[in-house]
Design an enzyme around this catalytic site. Structure first.
Site, PDB file in Angstrom:
ATOM      1  N   LYS A  14       0.830  -1.209   0.000  1.00  9.47           N
ATOM      2  CA  LYS A  14       0.000   0.000   0.000  1.00  9.47           C
ATOM      3  C   LYS A  14       0.865   1.260   0.000  1.00  9.47           C
ATOM      4  O   LYS A  14       0.572   2.208  -0.706  1.00  9.47           O
ATOM      5  CB  LYS A  14      -0.942   0.018   1.219  1.00  9.47           C
ATOM      6  CG  LYS A  14      -1.912  -1.146   1.255  1.00  9.47           C
ATOM      7  CD  LYS A  14      -2.957  -0.985   2.360  1.00  9.47           C
ATOM      8  CE  LYS A  14      -2.382  -1.031   3.758  1.00  9.47           C
ATOM      9  NZ  LYS A  14      -1.879  -2.370   4.166  1.00  9.47           N
ATOM     10  N   ARG A  89     -10.090   0.567   8.802  1.00  7.14           N
ATOM     11  CA  ARG A  89      -9.675  -0.793   9.123  1.00  7.14           C
ATOM     12  C   ARG A  89     -10.746  -1.566   9.872  1.00  7.14           C
ATOM     13  O   ARG A  89     -10.535  -2.722  10.209  1.00  7.14           O
ATOM     14  CB  ARG A  89      -8.450  -0.706  10.010  1.00  7.14           C
ATOM     15  CG  ARG A  89      -7.165  -1.250   9.401  1.00  7.14           C
ATOM     16  CD  ARG A  89      -6.069  -0.896  10.385  1.00  7.14           C
ATOM     17  NE  ARG A  89      -4.853  -1.603  10.226  1.00  7.14           N
ATOM     18  CZ  ARG A  89      -3.766  -1.114   9.629  1.00  7.14           C
ATOM     19  NH1 ARG A  89      -3.808   0.052   9.034  1.00  7.14           N
ATOM     20  NH2 ARG A  89      -2.658  -1.806   9.624  1.00  7.14           N
ATOM     21  N   ARG A 128      11.308  -6.148   5.224  1.00  9.74           N
ATOM     22  CA  ARG A 128      11.207  -4.724   5.537  1.00  9.74           C
ATOM     23  C   ARG A 128      11.722  -4.460   6.953  1.00  9.74           C
ATOM     24  O   ARG A 128      12.331  -3.427   7.225  1.00  9.74           O
ATOM     25  CB  ARG A 128       9.733  -4.295   5.414  1.00  9.74           C
ATOM     26  CG  ARG A 128       9.483  -2.828   5.702  1.00  9.74           C
ATOM     27  CD  ARG A 128       8.068  -2.415   5.363  1.00  9.74           C
ATOM     28  NE  ARG A 128       7.092  -2.880   6.334  1.00  9.74           N
ATOM     29  CZ  ARG A 128       5.774  -2.733   6.221  1.00  9.74           C
ATOM     30  NH1 ARG A 128       5.262  -2.161   5.149  1.00  9.74           N
ATOM     31  NH2 ARG A 128       4.954  -3.182   7.141  1.00  9.74           N
ATOM     32  N   ARG A 134      10.823  -0.739  12.488  1.00  5.53           N
ATOM     33  CA  ARG A 134       9.514  -0.900  13.128  1.00  5.53           C
ATOM     34  C   ARG A 134       9.497  -2.159  13.985  1.00  5.53           C
ATOM     35  O   ARG A 134       9.707  -3.263  13.477  1.00  5.53           O
ATOM     36  CB  ARG A 134       8.423  -0.986  12.055  1.00  5.53           C
ATOM     37  CG  ARG A 134       8.069   0.363  11.456  1.00  5.53           C
ATOM     38  CD  ARG A 134       7.064   0.242  10.331  1.00  5.53           C
ATOM     39  NE  ARG A 134       5.850  -0.483  10.702  1.00  5.53           N
ATOM     40  CZ  ARG A 134       4.793  -0.595   9.923  1.00  5.53           C
ATOM     41  NH1 ARG A 134       4.778  -0.029   8.742  1.00  5.53           N
ATOM     42  NH2 ARG A 134       3.735  -1.283  10.329  1.00  5.53           N
ATOM     43  N   ARG A 146      -0.795  -9.340  13.331  1.00  4.14           N
ATOM     44  CA  ARG A 146      -1.321  -8.306  12.431  1.00  4.14           C
ATOM     45  C   ARG A 146      -2.115  -8.930  11.292  1.00  4.14           C
ATOM     46  O   ARG A 146      -3.150  -8.403  10.875  1.00  4.14           O
ATOM     47  CB  ARG A 146      -0.185  -7.456  11.871  1.00  4.14           C
ATOM     48  CG  ARG A 146       0.213  -6.348  12.839  1.00  4.14           C
ATOM     49  CD  ARG A 146       1.628  -5.926  12.639  1.00  4.14           C
ATOM     50  NE  ARG A 146       1.840  -5.251  11.368  1.00  4.14           N
ATOM     51  CZ  ARG A 146       3.031  -5.160  10.784  1.00  4.14           C
ATOM     52  NH1 ARG A 146       4.089  -5.714  11.330  1.00  4.14           N
ATOM     53  NH2 ARG A 146       3.150  -4.505   9.646  1.00  4.14           N
TER      54      ARG A 146
HETATM   55  P1  ADP Z   1       0.730  -2.263   8.223  1.00  4.98           P
HETATM   56  O1  ADP Z   1      -0.278  -2.041   7.142  1.00  4.98           O
HETATM   57  O2  ADP Z   1       2.076  -2.623   7.733  1.00  4.98           O
HETATM   58  O3  ADP Z   1       0.261  -3.186   9.327  1.00  4.98           O
HETATM   59  P2  ADP Z   1       0.343   0.480   9.224  1.00  4.98           P
HETATM   60  O4  ADP Z   1       1.490   1.397   9.119  1.00  4.98           O
HETATM   61  O5  ADP Z   1      -0.846   0.727   8.378  1.00  4.98           O
HETATM   62  O6  ADP Z   1       0.996  -0.927   8.996  1.00  4.98           O
HETATM   63  O7  ADP Z   1      -0.174   0.404  10.750  1.00  4.98           O
HETATM   64  C1  ADP Z   1       0.678   0.130  11.833  1.00  4.98           C
HETATM   65  C2  ADP Z   1      -0.139  -0.013  13.112  1.00  4.98           C
HETATM   66  O8  ADP Z   1      -0.792   1.232  13.401  1.00  4.98           O
HETATM   67  C3  ADP Z   1      -1.261  -1.047  13.088  1.00  4.98           C
HETATM   68  O9  ADP Z   1      -0.812  -2.361  13.374  1.00  4.98           O
HETATM   69  C4  ADP Z   1      -2.207  -0.493  14.167  1.00  4.98           C
HETATM   70  O10 ADP Z   1      -1.728  -0.785  15.470  1.00  4.98           O
HETATM   71  C5  ADP Z   1      -2.098   1.012  13.975  1.00  4.98           C
HETATM   72  N1  ADP Z   1      -3.122   1.506  13.011  1.00  4.98           N
HETATM   73  C6  ADP Z   1      -2.863   2.084  11.802  1.00  4.98           C
HETATM   74  N2  ADP Z   1      -4.006   2.418  11.183  1.00  4.98           N
HETATM   75  C7  ADP Z   1      -5.015   2.034  12.000  1.00  4.98           C
HETATM   76  C8  ADP Z   1      -6.433   2.080  11.934  1.00  4.98           C
HETATM   77  N3  ADP Z   1      -7.058   2.604  10.864  1.00  4.98           N
HETATM   78  N4  ADP Z   1      -7.154   1.581  12.965  1.00  4.98           N
HETATM   79  C9  ADP Z   1      -6.556   1.059  14.054  1.00  4.98           C
HETATM   80  N5  ADP Z   1      -5.223   0.974  14.194  1.00  4.98           N
HETATM   81  C10 ADP Z   1      -4.441   1.458  13.190  1.00  4.98           C
END
Ligand code: ADP
Length: 191
Positions: A14, A89, A128, A134, A146
């Site tokens: 993404k 999400r 990554r 991270r 996740r």
């Molecule tokens: P990835 O898609 O690689 O899991 P992101 O950078 O989108 O990583 O998100 C990292 C973390 O941030 C998630 O695992 C969650 O804890 C939090 N997070 C991000 N976006 C949301 C969301 N829309 N709702 C709830 N938690 C979120």
């Protein structure tokens, strides 16, 4: 306005594709993961609150995420549109986003969902993790959690947009530009 939701599991690409979409369509990027990481680095109250959820690979509570997105949308007037990355999400987040946008008189144009098999996601995230710094990319249990959270809590969001006829699925394996071109075909239909 052109408002795109870029959807897919962690590691689907993404971030990579949203950079290219932003460059072509001049959209404003709203990545909730990036916003949370920024708060975390700056040590804000919101960052501290989000940290314990993020580090375990769990979702930050809806009310916190929605408040942050609301503020971000309000602070960027006069844009051509938004690309939402990593948001919504959960179904309540999707409903809240509809409400936020309808107050601006503009709807979601469509969702682009990147489809990538689980074994590939796992490989990409671990790779990554070597450079991303991270914590949630580096631990097998957190990565697995996740992907589980995505399957349990986030997948229903795809059905939410499908029902509205606003859903396009793209196979996310192959050359980056080839995937991007397929995404553009869908976005051009919504323009
Ligand atoms: P990835 O898609 O690689 O899991 P992101 O950078 O989108 O990583 O998100 C990292 C973390 O941030 C998630 O695992 C969650 O804890 C939090 N997070 C991000 N976006 C949301 C969301 N829309 N709702 C709830 N938690 C979120």
């Amino acid at each position: 306005m052109l408002n795109i939701v870029l959807f897919g599991p962690p590691g689907a690409g993404k971030g990579t594709q949203s950079e290219k979409i932003i460059a072509r369509y001049e959209l404003n990027h709203i990545s909730t993961g990036d916003l949370f990481r920024k708060h975390l680095n700056e040590g804000t109250e919101l960052g501290l609150l989000a940290k314990k959820y993020m580090n375990e690979g769990n979702l930050v509570p809806d009310s916190v995420v929605i408040g942050m997105v609301d503020e971000k949308i309000k602070s960027t007037p006069g844009v051509k549109g938004f690309i939402f990355d990593g948001f919504p999400r959960t179904v309540p987040q999707a409903e809240a986003l509809d409400a936020l946008l309808s107050s601006k008189g503009t709807p979601i144009s469509g969702m682009v969902a990147l489809d990538v098999p689980e074994n590939e996601l796992f490989k990409r995230i671990k790779e990554r993790g070597k450079t991303s710094g991270r914590a949630d990319d580096q631990d097998n249990d957190k990565v697995m959690n996740r992907i589980k959270v995505y399957n349990d809590e986030t997948l229903p969001v795809a059905a939410y947009y499908k029902k509205q006829g606003k859903y396009a699925e793209i196979y996310g394996i192959g050359e980056i530009d080839e995937i991007f071109n397929k995404i553009c075909v869908e976005i051009d239909r919504w323009k």
